[in-house]
Scaffold this motif. Structure first.
Motif, PDB file in Angstrom:
ATOM      1  N   ALA A  54      45.557  19.550   0.877  1.00 17.87           N
ATOM      2  CA  ALA A  54      46.169  18.679  -0.127  1.00 17.87           C
ATOM      3  C   ALA A  54      47.573  18.267   0.299  1.00 17.87           C
ATOM      4  CB  ALA A  54      46.206  19.393  -1.478  1.00 17.87           C
ATOM      5  N   GLY A  55      48.272  19.132   1.043  1.00 17.71           N
ATOM      6  CA  GLY A  55      49.620  18.822   1.494  1.00 17.71           C
ATOM      7  C   GLY A  55      49.661  17.781   2.589  1.00 17.71           C
ATOM      8  N   ALA A  56      48.502  17.431   3.168  1.00 19.05           N
ATOM      9  CA  ALA A  56      48.458  16.449   4.246  1.00 19.05           C
ATOM     10  C   ALA A  56      48.285  15.025   3.701  1.00 19.05           C
ATOM     11  CB  ALA A  56      47.311  16.779   5.194  1.00 19.05           C
ATOM     12  N   ASP A  57      48.588  14.818   2.399  1.00 25.04           N
ATOM     13  CA  ASP A  57      48.451  13.514   1.765  1.00 25.04           C
ATOM     14  C   ASP A  57      47.023  13.006   1.848  1.00 25.04           C
ATOM     15  OD1 ASP A  57      49.243  11.295   0.339  1.00 25.04           O
ATOM     16  OD2 ASP A  57      49.911  10.186   2.104  1.00 25.04           O
ATOM     17  N   ALA A  58      46.100  13.875   1.463  1.00 22.41           N
ATOM     18  CA  ALA A  58      44.685  13.505   1.504  1.00 22.41           C
ATOM     19  C   ALA A  58      44.268  12.694   0.279  1.00 22.41           C
ATOM     20  CB  ALA A  58      43.830  14.769   1.599  1.00 22.41           C
ATOM     21  N   SER A  59      45.211  12.348  -0.596  1.00 25.58           N
ATOM     22  CA  SER A  59      44.851  11.611  -1.814  1.00 25.58           C
ATOM     23  C   SER A  59      44.208  10.273  -1.469  1.00 25.58           C
ATOM     24  CB  SER A  59      46.090  11.395  -2.685  1.00 25.58           C
ATOM     25  OG  SER A  59      47.103  10.699  -1.974  1.00 25.58           O
ATOM     26  N   GLY A  60      44.677   9.627  -0.397  1.00 24.04           N
ATOM     27  CA  GLY A  60      44.084   8.362   0.007  1.00 24.04           C
ATOM     28  C   GLY A  60      42.638   8.520   0.422  1.00 24.04           C
ATOM     29  N   LEU A  61      42.319   9.653   1.054  1.00 25.90           N
ATOM     30  CA  LEU A  61      40.947   9.925   1.445  1.00 25.90           C
ATOM     31  C   LEU A  61      40.060  10.096   0.215  1.00 25.90           C
ATOM     32  CD1 LEU A  61      41.592  12.497   4.313  1.00 25.90           C
ATOM     33  CD2 LEU A  61      40.988  10.094   4.568  1.00 25.90           C
ATOM     34  N   LEU A  62      40.567  10.807  -0.786  1.00 23.27           N
ATOM     35  CA  LEU A  62      39.797  11.013  -2.009  1.00 23.27           C
ATOM     36  C   LEU A  62      39.540   9.683  -2.716  1.00 23.27           C
ATOM     37  CD1 LEU A  62      41.560  14.229  -3.380  1.00 23.27           C
ATOM     38  CD2 LEU A  62      39.437  14.075  -2.076  1.00 23.27           C
ATOM     39  N   TRP A  63      40.534   8.802  -2.704  1.00 21.34           N
ATOM     40  CA  TRP A  63      40.345   7.482  -3.323  1.00 21.34           C
ATOM     41  C   TRP A  63      39.252   6.719  -2.597  1.00 21.34           C
ATOM     42  CZ3 TRP A  63      40.424   2.464  -1.684  1.00 21.34           C
ATOM     43  CH2 TRP A  63      40.412   1.485  -2.676  1.00 21.34           C
ATOM     44  N   LEU A  64      39.244   6.775  -1.264  1.00 15.47           N
ATOM     45  CA  LEU A  64      38.229   6.071  -0.485  1.00 15.47           C
ATOM     46  C   LEU A  64      36.833   6.612  -0.778  1.00 15.47           C
ATOM     47  CD1 LEU A  64      40.107   5.762   2.907  1.00 15.47           C
ATOM     48  CD2 LEU A  64      39.284   3.844   1.536  1.00 15.47           C
ATOM     49  N   VAL A  65      36.722   7.953  -0.883  1.00 15.74           N
ATOM     50  CA  VAL A  65      35.432   8.552  -1.194  1.00 15.74           C
ATOM     51  C   VAL A  65      34.974   8.111  -2.578  1.00 15.74           C
ATOM     52  CG1 VAL A  65      34.191  10.709  -1.587  1.00 15.74           C
ATOM     53  CG2 VAL A  65      35.748  10.521   0.343  1.00 15.74           C
ATOM     54  N   ASP A  66      35.874   8.117  -3.549  1.00 15.08           N
ATOM     55  CA  ASP A  66      35.535   7.668  -4.904  1.00 15.08           C
ATOM     56  C   ASP A  66      35.048   6.218  -4.894  1.00 15.08           C
ATOM     57  OD1 ASP A  66      36.089  10.051  -6.157  1.00 15.08           O
ATOM     58  OD2 ASP A  66      38.138   9.503  -6.689  1.00 15.08           O
ATOM     59  N   ARG A  67      35.756   5.381  -4.143  1.00 15.82           N
ATOM     60  CA  ARG A  67      35.392   3.955  -4.084  1.00 15.82           C
ATOM     61  C   ARG A  67      34.029   3.775  -3.410  1.00 15.82           C
ATOM     62  NH1 ARG A  67      34.382  -0.477  -4.938  1.00 15.82           N
ATOM     63  NH2 ARG A  67      35.556  -2.387  -4.623  1.00 15.82           N
ATOM     64  N   LEU A  68      33.791   4.542  -2.354  1.00 20.81           N
ATOM     65  CA  LEU A  68      32.503   4.477  -1.671  1.00 20.81           C
ATOM     66  C   LEU A  68      31.382   4.956  -2.589  1.00 20.81           C
ATOM     67  CD1 LEU A  68      30.909   3.925   0.897  1.00 20.81           C
ATOM     68  CD2 LEU A  68      31.593   6.168   1.741  1.00 20.81           C
ATOM     69  N   MET A  69      31.647   6.041  -3.323  1.00 15.15           N
ATOM     70  CA  MET A  69      30.662   6.551  -4.275  1.00 15.15           C
ATOM     71  C   MET A  69      30.319   5.474  -5.306  1.00 15.15           C
ATOM     72  SD  MET A  69      29.780  10.019  -4.178  1.00 15.15           S
ATOM     73  CE  MET A  69      29.891  10.729  -5.821  1.00 15.15           C
ATOM     74  N   ALA A  70      31.327   4.748  -5.772  1.00 19.03           N
ATOM     75  CA  ALA A  70      31.101   3.721  -6.783  1.00 19.03           C
ATOM     76  C   ALA A  70      30.237   2.594  -6.231  1.00 19.03           C
ATOM     77  CB  ALA A  70      32.436   3.169  -7.275  1.00 19.03           C
ATOM     78  N   GLU A  71      30.472   2.194  -4.976  1.00 24.03           N
ATOM     79  CA  GLU A  71      29.676   1.134  -4.369  1.00 24.03           C
ATOM     80  C   GLU A  71      28.215   1.568  -4.204  1.00 24.03           C
ATOM     81  OE1 GLU A  71      30.258  -1.983  -3.645  1.00 24.03           O
ATOM     82  OE2 GLU A  71      32.335  -1.915  -4.339  1.00 24.03           O
ATOM     83  N   LEU A  72      28.015   2.822  -3.847  1.00 29.61           N
ATOM     84  CA  LEU A  72      26.652   3.321  -3.655  1.00 29.61           C
ATOM     85  C   LEU A  72      25.942   3.527  -4.991  1.00 29.61           C
ATOM     86  CD1 LEU A  72      27.358   5.956  -0.851  1.00 29.61           C
ATOM     87  CD2 LEU A  72      26.312   3.709  -0.581  1.00 29.61           C
ATOM     88  N   ARG A  73      26.712   3.901  -6.016  1.00 21.43           N
ATOM     89  CA  ARG A  73      26.120   4.202  -7.313  1.00 21.43           C
ATOM     90  C   ARG A  73      25.690   2.927  -8.040  1.00 21.43           C
ATOM     91  NH1 ARG A  73      29.773   7.456  -8.730  1.00 21.43           N
ATOM     92  NH2 ARG A  73      31.157   5.958  -9.727  1.00 21.43           N
TER      93      ARG A  73
END
Length: 299
Positions: free
Chosen positions: A137-156
């Motif tokens: 979490a300290g490596a600024d992974a928030s952008g990665l989580l946003w990308l995964v969420d966005r990808l999940m939304a496109e697939l869903r």
């Protein structure tokens, strides 16, 4: 224009398949996946769990962690390796983009998925990575989580243009993970990423990528790097695991493979990549890929 070697390699990747699902689980659990030739990635939202892979030390994940598993090893993920297994049939029949809920959920929530890549570029990239690329979490992974969420939304919820957006999101996710990995973790020696992380060697790699058909010599590359000829040769080999001229030949063949697959005539590919004749190019292509350009194109 300054070359960007990481982007150059990633642009040659061709995702053949990908899929992402969520998991919301409670209690004592484990998820067991067999080895597969894919790049796996997982993002943990809440809770904690362990990750056990073949031939790798156990990894403990906490909320906010993102982990990339580029070599497709078999794995067990869960509260403990011998905990009751999640029903894989039920998990994988969950639609891509949706979340599977087990034991009423609530204790551990996360997202997981895979990319199946094709081509020489994929092999070159994945061999250069550690078996486990963990970004806390300290490596600024928030952008990665946003990308995964966005990808999940496109697939869903499939919409017009969704397949193209999903492909771009998956590639962006991989780029962002590798950026953070390069910025926060020491690279293993013996890989081209290790050479890229060395500012002086990176200048030589950037020059080769900017002009792959150039008549590059050790002297010229050493001058660009600001090192002596012998010092550059040794430093590049130690970092990259192969001599600079061998790296150049391999990069040329990665470009050649892409262009041949897109129907560019062999004579043009040979000329663009610095070979004086089709026969010279064909010999180099066969030596590195194990097949002739014609056979590769037909395959």
């Amino acid at each position: 224009m300054i070359a960007d070697p990481l982007s150059d390699v990633l642009q040659l990747l061709r995702p053949r398949a990908y899929g992402f699902r969520g998991l919301d689980i409670g209690g004592d659990w484990s998820l067991c996946l067999p080895p597969q030739p894919v790049v796996r990635c997982y993002a943990l939202r809440t809770g904690a769990c362990g990750l056990w892979l073949d031939g790798v030390a156990p990894v403990q994940l906490a909320a906010g962690d993102f982990v990339l598993l580029p070599q497709g090893q078999g794995l067990v993920m869960g509260s403990r390796p011998d905990a009751p297994r999640v029903d894989l049939e039920r998990f994988f029949t969950t639609a891509s983009g949706d979340t599977a809920i087990f034991e009423e959920g609530g204790d551990c929530r996360g997202l997981g998925g895979y990319f199946e890549m094709a081509g020489m570029a994929a092999d070159q990239l994945l061999r250069a990575l550690s078996p486990v690329v963990r970004l806390g979490a300290g490596a600024d992974a928030s952008g990665l989580l946003w990308l995964v969420d966005r990808l999940m939304a496109e697939l869903r919820t499939p919409r017009p243009g969704g397949r193209l957006i999903a492909e771009h999101l998956s590639q962006t996710l991989l780029v962002e993970a590798l950026r953070l990995h390069l910025a926060t973790a020491a690279q293993r020696t013996g890989t081209w990423l290790a050479a890229l992380a060395d500012p002086q060697l990176a200048r030589a790699i950037e020059a080769m990528h900017a002009d792959p058909g150039g008549r590059w010599t050790l002297d010229a590359l050493a001058k660009i790097s600001g090192l002596s000829r012998s010092g550059f040769a040794q430093r590049f080999s130690d970092a990259c695991g192969e001599p600079a001229i061998t790296y150049l030949a391999r990069w040329r063949m990665m470009l050649a493979s892409d262009r041949l697959a897109r129907g560019v005539p062999t004579a043009i590919v040979a000329r663009e990549l610095g070979y004086g004749s089709e026969s010279a190019f064909g010999a180099a292509f066969r030596r590195i890929t194990g097949m002739s350009p014609g056979r590769f194109r037909s395959a």
